[in-house]
Design a protein around this motif. Structure first.
Motif, PDB file in Angstrom:
ATOM      1  N   VAL A  77      -6.173  -0.797  -3.506  1.00 32.33           N
ATOM      2  CA  VAL A  77      -5.847   0.253  -2.509  1.00 32.33           C
ATOM      3  C   VAL A  77      -6.884   0.644  -1.586  1.00 32.33           C
ATOM      4  O   VAL A  77      -6.688   0.837  -0.347  1.00 32.33           O
ATOM      5  CB  VAL A  77      -5.297   1.512  -3.565  1.00 32.33           C
ATOM      6  N   VAL A  78      -8.324   0.651  -1.945  1.00 32.51           N
ATOM      7  CA  VAL A  78      -9.460   0.739  -1.132  1.00 32.51           C
ATOM      8  C   VAL A  78      -9.490  -0.350  -0.254  1.00 32.51           C
ATOM      9  O   VAL A  78      -9.648  -0.069   1.006  1.00 32.51           O
ATOM     10  CB  VAL A  78     -10.774   0.745  -2.138  1.00 32.51           C
ATOM     11  N   ALA A  79      -9.445  -1.679  -0.607  1.00 31.48           N
ATOM     12  CA  ALA A  79      -9.335  -2.790   0.238  1.00 31.48           C
ATOM     13  C   ALA A  79      -8.199  -2.663   1.330  1.00 31.48           C
ATOM     14  O   ALA A  79      -8.481  -2.946   2.394  1.00 31.48           O
ATOM     15  CB  ALA A  79      -9.247  -4.090  -0.452  1.00 31.48           C
ATOM     16  N   ASP A  80      -7.028  -2.202   0.838  1.00 35.19           N
ATOM     17  CA  ASP A  80      -6.005  -2.278   1.765  1.00 35.19           C
ATOM     18  C   ASP A  80      -6.153  -0.891   2.966  1.00 35.19           C
ATOM     19  O   ASP A  80      -5.790  -1.160   4.072  1.00 35.19           O
ATOM     20  CB  ASP A  80      -4.815  -1.800   1.181  1.00 35.19           C
ATOM     21  N   VAL A 129     -16.324   4.627   3.379  1.00 41.28           N
ATOM     22  CA  VAL A 129     -16.889   5.727   2.572  1.00 41.28           C
ATOM     23  C   VAL A 129     -15.577   6.575   2.305  1.00 41.28           C
ATOM     24  O   VAL A 129     -15.439   7.287   1.174  1.00 41.28           O
ATOM     25  CB  VAL A 129     -17.736   6.595   3.164  1.00 41.28           C
ATOM     26  N   SER A 130     -14.790   6.939   3.133  1.00 36.94           N
ATOM     27  CA  SER A 130     -13.376   7.811   2.937  1.00 36.94           C
ATOM     28  C   SER A 130     -12.479   7.082   2.107  1.00 36.94           C
ATOM     29  O   SER A 130     -11.982   7.691   1.306  1.00 36.94           O
ATOM     30  CB  SER A 130     -12.826   7.659   4.222  1.00 36.94           C
ATOM     31  N   ALA A 131     -12.549   5.603   2.146  1.00 39.00           N
ATOM     32  CA  ALA A 131     -11.456   5.086   1.142  1.00 39.00           C
ATOM     33  C   ALA A 131     -12.052   5.133  -0.194  1.00 39.00           C
ATOM     34  O   ALA A 131     -11.095   5.462  -1.258  1.00 39.00           O
ATOM     35  CB  ALA A 131     -11.302   3.712   1.442  1.00 39.00           C
ATOM     36  N   LEU A 132     -13.523   5.079  -0.406  1.00 39.04           N
ATOM     37  CA  LEU A 132     -14.022   5.321  -1.814  1.00 39.04           C
ATOM     38  C   LEU A 132     -13.769   6.926  -2.435  1.00 39.04           C
ATOM     39  O   LEU A 132     -13.624   6.671  -3.477  1.00 39.04           O
ATOM     40  CB  LEU A 132     -15.422   5.015  -1.597  1.00 39.04           C
ATOM     41  N   LEU A 177       0.846  -1.341   0.103  1.00 42.86           N
ATOM     42  CA  LEU A 177       0.078  -0.142  -0.059  1.00 42.86           C
ATOM     43  C   LEU A 177       0.874   1.487   0.083  1.00 42.86           C
ATOM     44  O   LEU A 177       0.522   2.299  -0.706  1.00 42.86           O
ATOM     45  CB  LEU A 177      -0.861   0.040   1.292  1.00 42.86           C
ATOM     46  N   ILE A 178       1.948   1.207   0.814  1.00 39.07           N
ATOM     47  CA  ILE A 178       2.717   2.346   1.063  1.00 39.07           C
ATOM     48  C   ILE A 178       3.311   2.648  -0.440  1.00 39.07           C
ATOM     49  O   ILE A 178       3.771   3.819  -0.927  1.00 39.07           O
ATOM     50  CB  ILE A 178       3.712   2.327   2.075  1.00 39.07           C
ATOM     51  N   ALA A 185     -12.551  -6.340  -2.512  1.00 41.53           N
ATOM     52  CA  ALA A 185     -11.085  -7.008  -2.364  1.00 41.53           C
ATOM     53  C   ALA A 185     -10.977  -8.015  -3.629  1.00 41.53           C
ATOM     54  O   ALA A 185     -10.206  -8.352  -4.009  1.00 41.53           O
ATOM     55  CB  ALA A 185     -10.675  -7.647  -1.280  1.00 41.53           C
ATOM     56  N   MET A 186     -12.336  -8.579  -3.968  1.00 39.50           N
ATOM     57  CA  MET A 186     -12.474  -9.540  -4.841  1.00 39.50           C
ATOM     58  C   MET A 186     -12.130  -9.014  -6.228  1.00 39.50           C
ATOM     59  O   MET A 186     -11.250  -9.596  -7.194  1.00 39.50           O
ATOM     60  CB  MET A 186     -13.807 -10.223  -4.929  1.00 39.50           C
ATOM     61  N   VAL A 187     -12.529  -7.676  -6.386  1.00 44.31           N
ATOM     62  CA  VAL A 187     -12.364  -7.002  -7.720  1.00 44.31           C
ATOM     63  C   VAL A 187     -10.666  -6.826  -7.838  1.00 44.31           C
ATOM     64  O   VAL A 187     -10.074  -6.888  -9.115  1.00 44.31           O
ATOM     65  CB  VAL A 187     -12.859  -5.603  -7.664  1.00 44.31           C
ATOM     66  N   SER A 188     -10.014  -6.451  -6.692  1.00 40.75           N
ATOM     67  CA  SER A 188      -8.657  -6.360  -7.066  1.00 40.75           C
ATOM     68  C   SER A 188      -7.780  -7.466  -7.159  1.00 40.75           C
ATOM     69  O   SER A 188      -6.530  -7.516  -7.741  1.00 40.75           O
ATOM     70  CB  SER A 188      -8.238  -5.741  -5.511  1.00 40.75           C
ATOM     71  N   ARG A 189      -8.486  -8.646  -6.857  1.00 48.04           N
ATOM     72  CA  ARG A 189      -7.696  -9.992  -7.193  1.00 48.04           C
ATOM     73  C   ARG A 189      -7.950 -10.569  -8.795  1.00 48.04           C
ATOM     74  O   ARG A 189      -7.259 -11.262  -9.493  1.00 48.04           O
ATOM     75  CB  ARG A 189      -8.202 -10.955  -6.267  1.00 48.04           C
TER      76      ARG A 189
END
Length: 319
Positions: free
Chosen positions: A186-189, A198-201, A57-58, A170-174
């Protein structure tokens, strides 16, 4: 029974079999490495380096310029982030500055006065990086817009299977390629390491800037605060985004005539000037050193660009 049979044919058959086995060995070796070599998106490639998910993530945030220090021009920084470029900003500016310098030197070598060459260089230095980033952002938005309905459908299937929203994201990211795979990763992390959904989105919208994302962010925000059937909302949202894409492509097809007119009107003087310089290099030789020539050429180019801008504005519909 074997009369007339030559042992040479046995050697040929053995050589052919050996070649086939060698080719198959190379294929299996290549296929065995291809799964490790071709991860589906950038986030999965970083995860293969045996580093923690927090470090992934970093690294992604640094590459995107989110945590890579402050910038004087916030709009330029946002443009760089939304373009998806992972090249460090100093290196990117060095490349574009080198291209601008090369173009200015070529213009001076072709006869442009030194003062006008310096003016051209000063104009290209800020224009080239912005144009390159805008082109990359446009290309990325197009790809992201094509992937977004598929991602929403994948999230919907995850919700139907009983998964919570963060797990479905997270399924989308994989399962999906870049750019949407890494962005949703990144949203999932961020949710995993303490941020609310909501903040992540909202951070996702800031990083991408696609015009369809606020619909998704608003739907999830309303469902998080007041409840509701998010699955049905995302089904309708996916259909809406697909219809918007169809309408956008239809409008683009209708406005093709205006854009093609701009392309042709731009190409004709350039091609004509190139043909004259190739066939009759001495045609403009007597006027190259006249300052008025460069003033007229500069004015013609400005009027040409202004006309193109007006034509593209007339054929570009925002909805």
């Amino acid at each position: 029974m074997f009369e007339g049979f030559s042992p040479v044919y046995v050697i040929y058959a053995a050589a052919a079999l050996t070649g086939i086995m060698i080719a198959e060995g190379f294929y299996l070796l290549y296929a065995g490495r291809s799964d490790k070599r071709t991860a589906i998106n950038r986030r999965m490639k970083l995860a293969e380096n045996k580093i923690s998910q927090e470090q992934v993530l970093i690294q992604l945030r640094k590459e995107r310029g989110i945590d890579g220090g402050t910038s004087i021009f916030d709009r330029f920084r946002a443009l760089r982030t939304q373009s998806g470029i992972s090249t460090p900003l100093p290196k990117f500016l060095t490349i574009t500055s080198g291209i601008a310098l090369a173009l200015a030197l070529v213009a001076i070598w072709k006869g442009l006065p030194l003062l006008f060459g310096l003016i051209l260089l000063l104009l290209l230095l800020p224009v080239l990086p912005v144009m390159a980033l805008r082109w990359m952002r446009k290309r990325r938005h197009k790809r992201f817009g094509m992937q977004l309905p598929e991602a929403l459908e994948l999230i919907t299937r995850g919700l139907k299977a009983g998964h919570p929203v963060p797990v479905a994201i997270a399924m989308v990211s994989r399962e999906m390629a870049d750019p949407i795979g890494t962005e949703f990763g990144v949203v999932a992390d961020e949710v995993t390491y303490g941020s609310d959904l909501v903040s992540a989105l909202n951070n996702l919208f800031d990083r991408v800037g696609h015009e369809d994302l606020p619909l998704f962010v608003t739907a999830v925000s309303i469902q998080s605060s007041s409840g509701g059937n998010l699955r049905e909302i995302l089904d309708g949202l996916s259909a809406t985004i697909r219809d918007r894409g169809k309408l956008r492509r239809k409008v683009r097809a209708i406005s093709t005539e205006g854009r093609m007119s701009a392309y042709i009107l731009t190409a004709v003087p350039v091609l004509l000037f190139t043909a004259i310089m190739v066939l009759m290099p001495q045609f403009y030789q007597d006027v190259w050193d006249v300052p008025k020539t460069w003033y007229m050429m500069g004015g013609s180019i400005i009027w040409l660009l202004l006309g193109n801008a007006i034509m593209f504005k007339m054929s570009n519909f925002r909805f």
